[in-house]
Write an enzyme that holds these catalytic residues in place. Structure first.
Site, PDB file in Angstrom:
ATOM      1  N   GLY A 357       0.714  -1.204   0.195  1.00  0.00           N
ATOM      2  CA  GLY A 357      -0.151   0.069   0.233  1.00  0.00           C
ATOM      3  C   GLY A 357       0.879   1.284   0.045  1.00  0.00           C
ATOM      4  O   GLY A 357       2.015   1.122   0.260  1.00  0.00           O
ATOM      5  N   SER A 680      -4.321   3.550 -18.424  1.00  0.00           N
ATOM      6  CA  SER A 680      -5.786   3.702 -18.054  1.00  0.00           C
ATOM      7  C   SER A 680      -6.445   4.920 -18.365  1.00  0.00           C
ATOM      8  O   SER A 680      -7.673   5.354 -18.354  1.00  0.00           O
ATOM      9  CB  SER A 680      -5.988   3.946 -16.487  1.00  0.00           C
ATOM     10  N   LYS A 723      -8.981   6.121  -7.420  1.00  0.00           N
ATOM     11  CA  LYS A 723      -9.644   7.068  -8.216  1.00  0.00           C
ATOM     12  C   LYS A 723     -11.176   7.551  -8.154  1.00  0.00           C
ATOM     13  O   LYS A 723     -11.328   8.665  -8.355  1.00  0.00           O
ATOM     14  CB  LYS A 723      -9.679   6.234  -9.736  1.00  0.00           C
TER      15      LYS A 723
END
Length: 782
Positions: A357, A680, A723
């Protein structure tokens, strides 16, 4: 010799690694056919004169004019002997400096035309001062380097009155290298030659003084060691007379006693007994004695069979984990699952967990909580930047300063063989010629192999199978595949704004209140203030910067109380600029009205999600595709794929092909100073290009993410939670996602899922229909 003869061509004798000076003698050994022929030619003349020039490169056997220094010496051969047919022994004396004008002959010997190069005769106080200073330095150097012959050499040097002769004499005595001697020979004036010699003498004196100082220190150290040795011998004799043991024997007896009491495996005990016998036989002054003693102390201090009693109370463990960390349901559930397995099967092997993370989400503190919940010892070590395999496996005892690896040292500190061992920053391991630490971790983290782990220093099998290894990483891309295969990946995503507020209320504010010496009621931070700190003073997925900002606030409040204030302080949002200074971050706010050619995209960064805008503009009379904004290769390929798809399906999209043929396009992704890459942004670039070609604005209330293909498919991407949180933070409540990312929506908090609208698409046709409802187009084939 008359003036005309001065310029006549003479034979040349090239010499290596030395320089002849005017007025000085030099013995020479001549063996090259070229040089022997030059000597024979000079002997045919009445004055036996020959030119001597130094070679630049000593490896050249037949030098040309370029390989000779331009300034040499006209010399006379004073003595000659021929011990062999192919060898001559000469004694030559320098007469004057000359300049090489031209080599007129190269076979059977060198012959050159020269020009005299005398130094102008100069006198004056500066020359006198330099000469006296050189004499002083020369005498000092002689006394330091050769005290026995100092008086005789000093008289020889002091008898030389002519300054230049003094310089040349000292140069021959000092044994300077060729470049420095040649520089002296080529000096343009007497002052230059004196200055060069003064500088060199000064340096040599400093070197000799330092050598003398080092020699004196070494002699003093040797004398001190000899004295200590004699005193020790006398002390040992006195102790024997008194019936007392020496300290060395007491240490050995202590180790022997500890070895008898230690609970060791049979193989380890056998090796330890053998090393103990060696230690007892070694003399006290032996350098191996301290190495053996350190080794035996390690063997005795390692927890071979000692372990901590585990707490396998599932309810209590759940309570501890909830107390220490907010949310992280999946992580807590996985830990509780493992405790359940250990409760039913105490011999079960511990898993290798890898917390992945962004910085500040609580990976390291979670490891501490696991150890506390299980009642185990906790040890942490950072692997970031480690590039030597011996740091993990240890160094062999044959090396000076050898020590065990960090794994055994951590177990030694823990004192038990079943601690929680956290290997921090496993994704930042390095490797070089000293080995690959990641390869060493393959054995350490493999439950099938680590029960017989051998450290190079210990060289005995140690069981690591009971250790609960936890690794942490910020990203998985840099972790080698075989190592990644041995670990169970648990992802810790970033926190939403609401989660950060809750974490601040539960953990960060109470901790900072305690550290600053305040009481809980002395400082009240409103929720609106916390949200402003999160959005305007931090930019991260975790809470590390948030805690730092809260700490700054608490210190400001503590200062007021230290100055006499007694009233509780309420920190409002409008006071932050005074307390924390100007706002440090600005998130991209959703633009209310998007012009044609602009689309809203979503990006993942190490500090969380972010909103980015893709801007496209047509370039008349140009067919180029220009990409700016520090885009990486993958992002550039996405833009090319989007343009190619639109060109191939222009008719279905309602786009005039002639316009595409006559116009180039420029795609820019702010901010230009931030590097960007990844697939993306594919559908965002597609949307921006369709918008600019059709002159139709994209919906301004919608952000999007997804990879596209030339076949028109929309492929799944990562970082969905970060996001979506970034879109929500920017005031955007509608997000277009690949349909295959629907499974990732469950990672979002319930209140975020309720607030947001998600449009799931499979192909270009789906999202074009959603973003451009007013564009007339034919059906695009799926």
């Amino acid at each position: 010799m008359n003036g005309s003869e001065k310029y006549a061509a003479l034979p040349v004798l090239p010499i290596k690694n030395s320089v002849l000076f005017p007025q000085l003698f030099m013995p020479l050994s001549v063996g090259r056919p070229l040089s022997i022929a030059a000597v024979d030619a000079s002997l045919k003349k009445e004055d036996n004169e020959i030119l001597i020039f130094t070679q630049r490169d000593a490896s050249v056997e037949t030098p040309g004019q370029d390989q000779l220094y331009p300034v040499g010496v006209r010399a006379a051969i004073k003595k000659i002997a021929r011990p062999k047919t192919d060898q001559l022994e000469l004694l030559v004396q320098g007469i004057e400096r000359v300049v090489l004008i031209k080599l007129e002959q190269t076979q059977p010997y060198l012959k050159a035309r020269i020009h005299p190069f005398p130094l102008p005769q100069q006198n004056g106080p500066e020359i006198e001062a330099l000469q006296r200073s050189i004499l002083d330095l020369a005498n000092k150097l002689i006394s330091l380097s050769n005290p026995q012959a100092a008086q005789q050499l000093g008289q020889v040097v002091g008898s030389v009155e002519e300054p230049l002769h003094l310089v040349y004499l000292l140069a021959s005595l000092l044994g300077l290298d060729v470049e420095k001697e040649q520089a002296l020979l080529e000096s343009a004036t007497v002052q230059d030659a004196l200055r060069l010699m003064h500088t060199r003498l000064n340096y040599e004196v400093q070197v000799m003084e330092l050598r003398s100082k080092i020699a004196d220190q070494a002699q003093s150290e040797m004398g001190k060691e000899q004295r200590e040795y004699l005193l020790r011998q006398q002390l040992r004799a006195i102790q024997q007379e008194l019936g007392e043991q020496s300290p060395e024997k007491e240490e050995v007896e202590s180790l022997r006693d500890r070895l008898r009491k230690a609970d060791l495996p049979d193989l380890v005990r056998k090796e330890a007994e053998r090393e103990m016998d060696r230690l007892e036989r070694l003399p006290t002054a032996s350098p191996d004695r301290s190495v053996l003693q350190s080794y035996l102390e390690l063997v005795l201090e390692l927890p071979w069979r000692k372990r901590s009693e585990e707490v396998l109370d599932i309810v209590k463990t759940r309570q501890i984990l909830d107390e220490d960390h907010f949310d992280l349901k999946d992580v807590k559930e996985r830990i509780l699952e493992q405790l359940g397995v250990l409760k039913l099967n105490p011999q079960a092997k511990s898993p290798i967990l890898c917390f992945v993370g962004p910085p500040g989400v609580g990976k390291t503190s979670l490891g501490k909580s696991i150890a506390r919940a299980m009642g185990r010892q906790f040890e942490r070590m950072s692997l970031g930047g480690m590039h030597d395999e011996a740091e993990l496996r240890g160094h062999r005892r044959t090396y000076i300063g050898a020590m065990p690896g960090v794994i055994l040292r951590a177990l030694r500190r823990a004192g038990v063989n079943n601690p929680v061992l956290m290997l921090d920053e496993v994704d930042k391991l390095g490797h070089d010629f000293r080995g690959d630490p990641a390869a060493a971790l393959l054995e350490i983290l493999d439950p099938e192999q680590n029960h017989t782990f051998r450290d190079n220093y210990l060289d005995l099998p140690f069981d690591l199978s009971r250790v609960l290894f936890i690794t942490t990483a910020n990203a998985l891309e840099t972790i080698p595949g075989p190592l990644l295969d041995r670990m169970e990946i648990i992802r810790l995503p970033g926190y939403s704004e609401e989660e950060k507020v809750e974490i601040a209320r539960r953990y960060l504010i109470p901790r900072q209140v305690e550290q600053t010496g305040l009481r809980a009621e002395d400082c009240v931070i409103q929720d609106e203030t916390l949200k402003r700190i999160i959005s305007r003073y931090t930019r991260e997925s975790g809470v590390r910067q948030l805690e730092r900002a809260i700490g700054r606030l608490m210190r400001k409040v503590a200062l007021r109380f230290a100055e006499g204030n007694s009233q509780p302080v309420v920190v409002a949002a409008d006071q932050l600029s005074t307390l924390l200074g100007a706002e440090q971050t600005m998130f991209e706010q959703g633009r209310k009205n998007l012009p044609p050619g602009v689309a809203t995209g979503l990006a993942w960064t190490e500090t969380g999600g972010d909103v980015l805008y893709v801007e496209a503009a047509l370039l008349p009379k140009n067919r180029e595709l220009i990409l700016t904004g520090q885009l990486g290769d993958i992002m550039r390929e996405s833009a090319q794929a989007a343009r190619s798809y639109i060109w191939a399906h222009a008719d279905e999209l309602g786009i005039d092909e002639r316009q595409m043929q006559m116009s180039g396009v420029h795609i820019h992704v702010p901010a230009g100073a931030v590097p960007k890459d990844g697939p993306s942004a594919g559908i965002t670039m597609m949307a921006a290009l369709v918008s600019v070609y059709t002159r139709t604005p994209v919906r301004s209330d919608t952000a999007m993410t997804g990879e596209i293909t030339l076949a028109g498919l929309v492929l799944p991407v990562g970082g969905i939670k970060e996001k979506v949180l970034a879109a929500r933070r920017s005031g955007i409540r509608r997000v277009v996602l690949p349909r295959e990312n629907e499974k990732n929506l469950r990672d979002l908090p319930d209140h975020v899922r309720r607030e947001m609208e998600f449009v799931l698409v499979d192909n270009v046709s789906d999202f074009v229909a959603d973003l451009f409802p007013g564009v007339e187009r034919k059906k695009i084939p799926a």
